[in-house]
Design a protein around this motif. Structure first.
Motif, PDB file in Angstrom:
ATOM      1  N   VAL A 170       0.019 -31.699 -35.525  1.00 59.28           N
ATOM      2  CA  VAL A 170       0.407 -32.569 -36.640  1.00 59.28           C
ATOM      3  C   VAL A 170       1.853 -33.016 -36.421  1.00 59.28           C
ATOM      4  O   VAL A 170       2.751 -32.179 -36.256  1.00 59.28           O
ATOM      5  N   ALA A 171       2.070 -34.330 -36.432  1.00 64.35           N
ATOM      6  CA  ALA A 171       3.398 -34.873 -36.156  1.00 64.35           C
ATOM      7  C   ALA A 171       4.338 -34.651 -37.338  1.00 64.35           C
ATOM      8  O   ALA A 171       3.915 -34.609 -38.500  1.00 64.35           O
ATOM      9  N   ARG A 172       5.620 -34.527 -37.021  1.00 61.31           N
ATOM     10  CA  ARG A 172       6.660 -34.437 -38.037  1.00 61.31           C
ATOM     11  C   ARG A 172       7.327 -35.797 -38.206  1.00 61.31           C
ATOM     12  O   ARG A 172       7.177 -36.689 -37.358  1.00 61.31           O
ATOM     13  N   ARG A 173       8.071 -35.936 -39.280  1.00 56.24           N
ATOM     14  CA  ARG A 173       8.815 -37.170 -39.504  1.00 56.24           C
ATOM     15  C   ARG A 173       9.803 -37.388 -38.348  1.00 56.24           C
ATOM     16  O   ARG A 173      10.546 -36.480 -37.965  1.00 56.24           O
ATOM     17  N   GLY A 174       9.797 -38.568 -37.773  1.00 49.24           N
ATOM     18  CA  GLY A 174      10.694 -38.900 -36.684  1.00 49.24           C
ATOM     19  C   GLY A 174      10.170 -38.534 -35.306  1.00 49.24           C
ATOM     20  O   GLY A 174      10.841 -38.793 -34.297  1.00 49.24           O
ATOM     21  N   ASP A 175       8.973 -37.959 -35.232  1.00 52.34           N
ATOM     22  CA  ASP A 175       8.419 -37.578 -33.941  1.00 52.34           C
ATOM     23  C   ASP A 175       8.034 -38.792 -33.103  1.00 52.34           C
ATOM     24  O   ASP A 175       7.599 -39.828 -33.631  1.00 52.34           O
ATOM     25  N   THR A 176       8.151 -38.649 -31.804  1.00 55.30           N
ATOM     26  CA  THR A 176       7.483 -39.516 -30.850  1.00 55.30           C
ATOM     27  C   THR A 176       6.437 -38.657 -30.163  1.00 55.30           C
ATOM     28  O   THR A 176       6.429 -37.423 -30.315  1.00 55.30           O
ATOM     29  N   LEU A 177       5.563 -39.301 -29.387  1.00 53.92           N
ATOM     30  CA  LEU A 177       4.577 -38.525 -28.661  1.00 53.92           C
ATOM     31  C   LEU A 177       5.271 -37.525 -27.736  1.00 53.92           C
ATOM     32  O   LEU A 177       4.829 -36.387 -27.608  1.00 53.92           O
ATOM     33  N   ALA A 178       6.381 -37.941 -27.133  1.00 55.35           N
ATOM     34  CA  ALA A 178       7.091 -37.064 -26.196  1.00 55.35           C
ATOM     35  C   ALA A 178       7.665 -35.833 -26.892  1.00 55.35           C
ATOM     36  O   ALA A 178       7.575 -34.710 -26.371  1.00 55.35           O
ATOM     37  N   THR A 179       8.265 -35.993 -28.077  1.00 56.15           N
ATOM     38  CA  THR A 179       8.854 -34.837 -28.757  1.00 56.15           C
ATOM     39  C   THR A 179       7.774 -33.874 -29.231  1.00 56.15           C
ATOM     40  O   THR A 179       7.946 -32.659 -29.182  1.00 56.15           O
ATOM     41  N   LEU A 180       6.649 -34.434 -29.694  1.00 54.01           N
ATOM     42  CA  LEU A 180       5.551 -33.562 -30.129  1.00 54.01           C
ATOM     43  C   LEU A 180       5.008 -32.779 -28.941  1.00 54.01           C
ATOM     44  O   LEU A 180       4.782 -31.566 -29.035  1.00 54.01           O
ATOM     45  N   ALA A 181       4.793 -33.463 -27.815  1.00 51.74           N
ATOM     46  CA  ALA A 181       4.266 -32.787 -26.631  1.00 51.74           C
ATOM     47  C   ALA A 181       5.204 -31.682 -26.171  1.00 51.74           C
ATOM     48  O   ALA A 181       4.767 -30.586 -25.796  1.00 51.74           O
ATOM     49  N   GLY A 182       6.515 -31.944 -26.211  1.00 47.89           N
ATOM     50  CA  GLY A 182       7.471 -30.924 -25.819  1.00 47.89           C
ATOM     51  C   GLY A 182       7.423 -29.719 -26.721  1.00 47.89           C
ATOM     52  O   GLY A 182       7.590 -28.587 -26.273  1.00 47.89           O
ATOM     53  N   ARG A 183       7.203 -29.939 -28.005  1.00 48.45           N
ATOM     54  CA  ARG A 183       7.176 -28.831 -28.964  1.00 48.45           C
ATOM     55  C   ARG A 183       5.959 -27.931 -28.749  1.00 48.45           C
ATOM     56  O   ARG A 183       6.032 -26.712 -28.955  1.00 48.45           O
ATOM     57  N   VAL A 184       4.823 -28.521 -28.358  1.00 45.57           N
ATOM     58  CA  VAL A 184       3.618 -27.707 -28.173  1.00 45.57           C
ATOM     59  C   VAL A 184       3.476 -27.220 -26.736  1.00 45.57           C
ATOM     60  O   VAL A 184       2.570 -26.433 -26.424  1.00 45.57           O
ATOM     61  N   GLY A 185       4.360 -27.697 -25.840  1.00 43.02           N
ATOM     62  CA  GLY A 185       4.362 -27.181 -24.481  1.00 43.02           C
ATOM     63  C   GLY A 185       3.380 -27.823 -23.535  1.00 43.02           C
ATOM     64  O   GLY A 185       2.882 -27.169 -22.617  1.00 43.02           O
ATOM     65  N   LEU A 186       3.079 -29.110 -23.735  1.00 46.53           N
ATOM     66  CA  LEU A 186       2.192 -29.843 -22.834  1.00 46.53           C
ATOM     67  C   LEU A 186       2.921 -31.053 -22.257  1.00 46.53           C
ATOM     68  O   LEU A 186       3.812 -31.610 -22.909  1.00 46.53           O
ATOM     69  N   PRO A 187       2.545 -31.514 -21.053  1.00 44.35           N
ATOM     70  CA  PRO A 187       3.163 -32.712 -20.479  1.00 44.35           C
ATOM     71  C   PRO A 187       2.906 -33.937 -21.361  1.00 44.35           C
ATOM     72  O   PRO A 187       1.770 -34.179 -21.777  1.00 44.35           O
ATOM     73  N   ALA A 188       3.961 -34.693 -21.648  1.00 46.54           N
ATOM     74  CA  ALA A 188       3.838 -35.847 -22.545  1.00 46.54           C
ATOM     75  C   ALA A 188       2.835 -36.859 -22.007  1.00 46.54           C
ATOM     76  O   ALA A 188       2.035 -37.439 -22.776  1.00 46.54           O
ATOM     77  N   GLY A 189       2.845 -37.107 -20.695  1.00 44.89           N
ATOM     78  CA  GLY A 189       1.923 -38.077 -20.114  1.00 44.89           C
ATOM     79  C   GLY A 189       0.476 -37.694 -20.311  1.00 44.89           C
ATOM     80  O   GLY A 189      -0.377 -38.538 -20.601  1.00 44.89           O
ATOM     81  N   GLU A 190       0.188 -36.408 -20.179  1.00 45.94           N
ATOM     82  CA  GLU A 190      -1.188 -35.925 -20.357  1.00 45.94           C
ATOM     83  C   GLU A 190      -1.655 -36.111 -21.792  1.00 45.94           C
ATOM     84  O   GLU A 190      -2.778 -36.563 -22.048  1.00 45.94           O
ATOM     85  N   VAL A 191      -0.803 -35.766 -22.744  1.00 45.17           N
ATOM     86  CA  VAL A 191      -1.165 -35.919 -24.158  1.00 45.17           C
ATOM     87  C   VAL A 191      -1.301 -37.397 -24.507  1.00 45.17           C
ATOM     88  O   VAL A 191      -2.214 -37.795 -25.249  1.00 45.17           O
ATOM     89  N   ALA A 192      -0.409 -38.244 -23.966  1.00 40.80           N
ATOM     90  CA  ALA A 192      -0.454 -39.678 -24.250  1.00 40.80           C
ATOM     91  C   ALA A 192      -1.752 -40.295 -23.744  1.00 40.80           C
ATOM     92  O   ALA A 192      -2.415 -41.066 -24.462  1.00 40.80           O
ATOM     93  N   ARG A 193      -2.122 -39.989 -22.509  1.00 42.48           N
ATOM     94  CA  ARG A 193      -3.355 -40.553 -21.950  1.00 42.48           C
ATOM     95  C   ARG A 193      -4.576 -40.112 -22.749  1.00 42.48           C
ATOM     96  O   ARG A 193      -5.505 -40.891 -22.976  1.00 42.48           O
TER      97      ARG A 193
END
Length: 397
Positions: A68-91
Motif C-alpha cells: 500500500v503506497a504512502r502519501r508522496g510515494d513513487t514506485l521506486a520509493t515503495l519498491a525500496g521500502r519493501v526490498g524489491l528491485p524497482a524495475g521488477e515491480v514497475a514491469r
C-alpha cells in the motif's frame, strides 16, 4: 430500442439522474436497460474493511502479497521500502519507476518478501487467513493461539496485545484493456464505490491497463436478494455454512471412512489394550481426559476448555469419528482434529505420543495420545459445529 424516438424527456431525465449521483458518470449502461448485468443489489451488501498493512505497507495473503503506497510515494520509493528491485515491480504493474502513487494505492508484488511480523508492526507473523477457515490444519493451528499456557500477553502500557488480523483472501484482478471500475464491479457483484475505497481510486475512478485491484470482500448477502429456484427434479442446493468462506478441503475423508466412523460410534466403546473399559454415558461426548477445568469456554476469547491433567495422562477421543488432521505449531505443540457425524469437529491440543494417524477411524474413548508436559500441563479441547465454536460442556454433560 431507439430512445430518441420517445422525445427528449427520457434522455434528459436519465442525464439528470446520473448527474445527481455522487459517483462519476458511468457510460457503460449494460444491465440498466433490461440486460443481465446488474449490480443494484451489490450496493446493499456489507463490505469488510480493507486489512491494515504493516509498517512497510505490506498486506500478505497465502497466495499473494501487495503493498500500500504512502502519501508522496513513487514506485521506486515503495519498491525500496519493501526490498524489491524497482524495475521488477514497475514491469509487473505496468508503470514506470518514477511514476507517482496515490496514498493508499495498491501495488502488486511480483514475488513474496518477508512476512509481516511484530518486527514490522504486525500483530502476528504470517499471511492473513480466515478466522473460521475450512482448512482443518489452519483451524487446528489457530486453536493453539486461542489457548495460551499463560495469561494473555500484556504490553508495557498494560493493554492487551492486538489480535492478529484474519479475513478472506480477496480476488486480485488485473485490469484488461477496455475495462472500467463499473464493469469490474459488475463482474464481481460489488459496488463501484467499495471497489474505489479498497483500491484508493481517484475521484474519476481512473484505471490503467495492467493495474491490479483487490476485489472487496462481501460479508453478507443483500437483504432482499432473490431466492434461487431450481428446476423440478433437480433437487435443492446445499446451503453454505454462515461462516464458510471457501470450499471444503480437498483432503476430506472418503465417504467410506465417514460411514465406518458412524458405524463405530453406534457400537459399544472398544477398550484399548491395557486400558479399562470407559463407563457408559448418555452425553453426546465423553471427557477426553480426567481432571479439573482450569479455563472455561468463552466465545472469541477461549473457544474451548482447558483441562488440568498430569503429563502423559491418556487423551481419549470424545466421540467416534475420523482423524481429519494432525499438525503442530512452531513450538512443536501437536494438534489433532477429529471429524464426527452431524457436522461436528473436536480439536485436541497439547498432545504428545500420538497413537493415531490422519485418516484413522476412531471410537469413543479410544486413546489418541497423552497430555504434553508443561507448567502447568493441561489439554485444550474444542468442539466445532460446522465452523463455529460451541461450548464443549453442552456435549460433555
Amino acid at each position: 430500442m431507439d430512445i430518441t424516438h420517445r422525445g427528449p424527456a427520457l434522455p434528459l431525465a436519465m442525464m439528470l439522474a446520473l448527474a445527481a449521483c455522487s459517483e462519476p458518470l458511468d457510460f457503460d449502461l449494460r444491465g440498466r436497460m433490461g440486460g443481465s448485468v446488474d449490480t443494484s443489489q451489490a450496493a446493499l451488501a456489507a463490505v469488510a474493511d480493507r486489512p491494515k498493512p504493516d509498517d512497510r505497507g505490506i498486506i500478505s495473503y497465502p497466495n499473494y502479497q501487495v503493498a500500500v503506497a504512502r502519501r508522496g510515494d513513487t514506485l521506486a520509493t515503495l519498491a525500496g521500502r519493501v526490498g524489491l528491485p524497482a524495475g521488477e515491480v514497475a514491469r509487473y504493474n505496468g508503470i514506470q519507476t518514477d511514476d507517482g502513487l496515490r496514498a493508499g494505492e495498491i501495488i502488486a508484488l511480483p514475488r513474496r518478501v518477508s512476512e509481516p511480523s511484530p518486527a514490522t508492526g504486525a500483530a502476528a507473523t504470517g499471511p492473513i487467513r480466515p478466522a473460521a477457515s475450512v482448512d482443518i490444519t489452519t483451524l487446528a493451528s489457530g486453536a493453539i493461539d486461542r489457548a495460551p499456557a499463560t495469561p494473555a500477553t500484556r504490553t508495557t502500557t498494560g493493554t492487551t496485545a492486538p489480535a492478529a488480523q484474519t479475513g478472506v483472501e480477496p480476488v486480485r484482478h488485473k485490469v484488461a484493456r477496455g475495462e472500467t471500475a463499473y464493469t469490474i464491479a459488475r463482474l464481481y457483484n460489488v459496488s463501484p464505490r467499495s471497489l474505489a475505497d479498497w483500491n484508493s481510486l481517484d475521484k474519476d475512478f481512473t484505471l490503467r491497463e495492467g493495474q491490479f485491484l483487490l476485489i472487496p470482500v462481501v460479508e453478507t448477502a443483500p437483504a432482499n436478494a432473490v431466492a434461487v429456484t431450481t428446476a423440478p427434479g433437480t433437487g435443492s442446493p446445499t446451503p453454505q455454512p454462515p461462516s464458510a468462506s471457501a470450499p471444503l478441503p480437498k483432503d476430506e475423508p472418503s465417504p467410506a471412512a465417514m460411514a465406518a466412523a458412524a458405524t463405530e460410534q453406534k457400537k459399544e466403546p472398544v477398550a484399548d489394550i491395557g486400558q479399562s473399559q470407559p463407563a457408559k454415558s448418555s452425553a453426546a461426548m465423553a471427557m477426553p481426559v480426567g481432571g479439573s477445568i482450569i479455563r472455561e469456554y468463552s466465545k472469541g476469547k477461549n473457544d474451548g476448555i482447558d483441562i488440568s491433567a498430569a503429563a502423559g495422562t491418556a487423551v481419549k477421543a470424545a466421540a467416534g469419528g475420523t482423524v481429519a488432521a494432525i499438525t503442530e505449531n512452531t513450538d512443536g505443540v501437536q494438534i489433532v482434529v477429529i471429524r464426527h457425524p452431524d457436522d461436528l469437529l473436536s480439536i485436541y491440543t497439547h498432545v504428545d505420543g500420538l497413537k493415531v494417524k490422519k485418516g484413522d477411524a476412531v471410537s469413543r474413548g479410544q486413546t489418541i495420545g497423552g497430555v504434553r508436559a508443561g507448567s502447568p500441563s493441561f489439554l485444550h479441547f474444542e468442539v466445532r459445529k460446522g465452523f463455529d465454536s460451541v461450548d464443549p460442556m453442552k456435549y460433555l454433560q
